[in-house]
Design an enzyme around this catalytic site. Structure first.
Site, PDB file in Angstrom:
ATOM      1  N   GLY A 169       0.781  -1.231   0.000  1.00 60.51           N
ATOM      2  CA  GLY A 169       0.000   0.000   0.000  1.00 60.51           C
ATOM      3  C   GLY A 169       0.815   1.285   0.000  1.00 60.51           C
ATOM      4  CB  THR A 170       4.257   2.314  -0.964  1.00 60.48           C
ATOM      5  OG1 THR A 170       4.391   1.765  -2.267  1.00 60.48           O
ATOM      6  CG2 THR A 170       4.921   1.425   0.068  1.00 60.48           C
ATOM      7  CG  ASN A 171       1.496   2.998  -5.854  1.00 57.68           C
ATOM      8  OD1 ASN A 171       1.836   3.940  -6.572  1.00 57.68           O
ATOM      9  ND2 ASN A 171       2.132   1.827  -5.865  1.00 57.68           N
ATOM     10  CG  HIS A 181       1.308  -2.743 -15.346  1.00 55.77           C
ATOM     11  ND1 HIS A 181       1.131  -3.954 -14.718  1.00 55.77           N
ATOM     12  CD2 HIS A 181       2.209  -2.958 -16.331  1.00 55.77           C
ATOM     13  CE1 HIS A 181       1.890  -4.863 -15.307  1.00 55.77           C
ATOM     14  NE2 HIS A 181       2.552  -4.286 -16.291  1.00 55.77           N
ATOM     15  CG  ASN A 203      -4.764  -1.372 -12.678  1.00 56.08           C
ATOM     16  OD1 ASN A 203      -4.240  -1.338 -11.557  1.00 56.08           O
ATOM     17  ND2 ASN A 203      -4.750  -2.449 -13.431  1.00 56.08           N
ATOM     18  NE  ARG A 229     -12.618 -13.068 -10.037  1.00 52.42           N
ATOM     19  CZ  ARG A 229     -11.314 -12.906 -10.052  1.00 52.42           C
ATOM     20  NH1 ARG A 229     -10.526 -13.847  -9.622  1.00 52.42           N
ATOM     21  NH2 ARG A 229     -10.764 -11.785 -10.456  1.00 52.42           N
ATOM     22  NE  ARG A 254      -7.881 -11.977  -5.727  1.00 57.18           N
ATOM     23  CZ  ARG A 254      -7.696 -13.286  -5.616  1.00 57.18           C
ATOM     24  NH1 ARG A 254      -7.897 -14.080  -6.652  1.00 57.18           N
ATOM     25  NH2 ARG A 254      -7.297 -13.810  -4.488  1.00 57.18           N
TER      26      ARG A 254
HETATM   27  C1  GRF Z   1       2.881  -1.412  -7.696  1.00 60.18           C
HETATM   28  O1  GRF Z   1       4.088  -1.400  -8.411  1.00 60.18           O
HETATM   29  C2  GRF Z   1       1.703  -1.761  -8.579  1.00 60.18           C
HETATM   30  O2  GRF Z   1       1.771  -1.199  -9.837  1.00 60.18           O
HETATM   31  C3  GRF Z   1       1.885  -3.253  -8.650  1.00 60.18           C
HETATM   32  O3  GRF Z   1       2.182  -3.639  -7.327  1.00 60.18           O
HETATM   33  C4  GRF Z   1       2.842  -2.556  -6.688  1.00 60.18           C
HETATM   34  C5  GRF Z   1       2.038  -2.207  -5.464  1.00 60.18           C
HETATM   35  O4  GRF Z   1       2.830  -1.543  -4.530  1.00 60.18           O
HETATM   36  N1  GRF Z   1       0.759  -3.906  -9.225  1.00 60.18           N
HETATM   37  P1  GRF Z   1       2.204  -0.927  -3.190  1.00 60.18           P
HETATM   38  O5  GRF Z   1       1.318  -2.015  -2.568  1.00 60.18           O
HETATM   39  O6  GRF Z   1       1.411   0.284  -3.560  1.00 60.18           O
HETATM   40  O7  GRF Z   1       3.378  -0.618  -2.334  1.00 60.18           O
END
Ligand code: GRF
Length: 206
Positions: A16-18, A111, A109, A69, A95
């Protein structure tokens, strides 16, 4: 939080750093958005703990707790809908979302590769083993495919000679967090339009 703020539900599966970057950004009222809830597909992840520390409501919807699902898709969408989001942000949510969520809300999203290269769960590893010298990150609108939605923003990150997957991913993530915060903020403040695969900031006709 301002009553005008765009309501975000953020979905996480990991550290969850984002999400944390978004939580930090929304503390500034001029950012234009607020995080109204954080959802996860698993218990016990640091992303949920970050939300709780910030006083943001959380929910967990595990695929294994549903007979199919499709049942999970519907339960997740209902949980999200309860928070009346203007925008759903997948921030490391591992997911693919089903129709009940994708048809009800705009979904963003992020990536850790330069799409359309290296989609899927191992974008960093795949770029490294292919031997590219430049990779990066992509913020896109989610659709029913795996990292196939219209691209909103991208930023390049060089691959260094002694990079391993972890080191490269950490360098990408420090760029990715800024790109995500910048993109979500602009979408909240300026709106956006989608024409075919082209996404532009700004309101229709504005
Ligand atoms: C990010 O690089 C995201 O794009 C990828 O997983 C990572 C998640 O990092 N799918 P965080 O959980 O936000 O630290």
């Amino acid at each position: 939080m301002s009553s005008q703020a765009v309501r975000l539900v953020v979905l996480v599966s990991g550290s969850g750093t984002n999400l944390q970057a978004l939580l930090d950004a929304v503390a500034d009222e001029t950012y234009g958005a607020s995080v109204v809830a954080v959802g996860a597909d698993r218990d016990g992840v640091e992303g949920l703990a970050r939300a709780r520390r910030a006083g943001v409501p959380t929910f967990v919807e595990r695929v294994a707790d549903h007979p199919t699902r499709e049942d999970w898709d519907r339960a997740l969408a209902a949980h999200i809908a309860a928070y009346r989001p203007d925008l759903v942000v997948c921030a490391g949510f591992m997911r693919i979302l089903g129709k009940p969520t994708l048809e009800a809300f705009p979904v963003l999203n992020t990536h850790p590769a330069l799409l359309p290269s290296f989609p899927g769960a191992h974008g960093v590893r795949d770029a490294l083993s292919y031997g590219v010298r430049v990779t990066g990150c992509t913020v896109m609108l989610a659709d029913a495919g795996v990292d196939t939605g219209p691209i909103i923003a991208q930023e390049a990150v060089p691959v260094l000679d002694d990079d391993d997957e972890a080191a490269l991913h950490e360098r990408i993530k420090s760029v990715e967090r800024h790109l995500l915060v910048d993109t979500v903020g602009r979408m909240a403040r300026e709106g956006w339009t989608v024409t075919g695969r082209t996404v532009r900031f700004g309101r229709p006709g504005g």
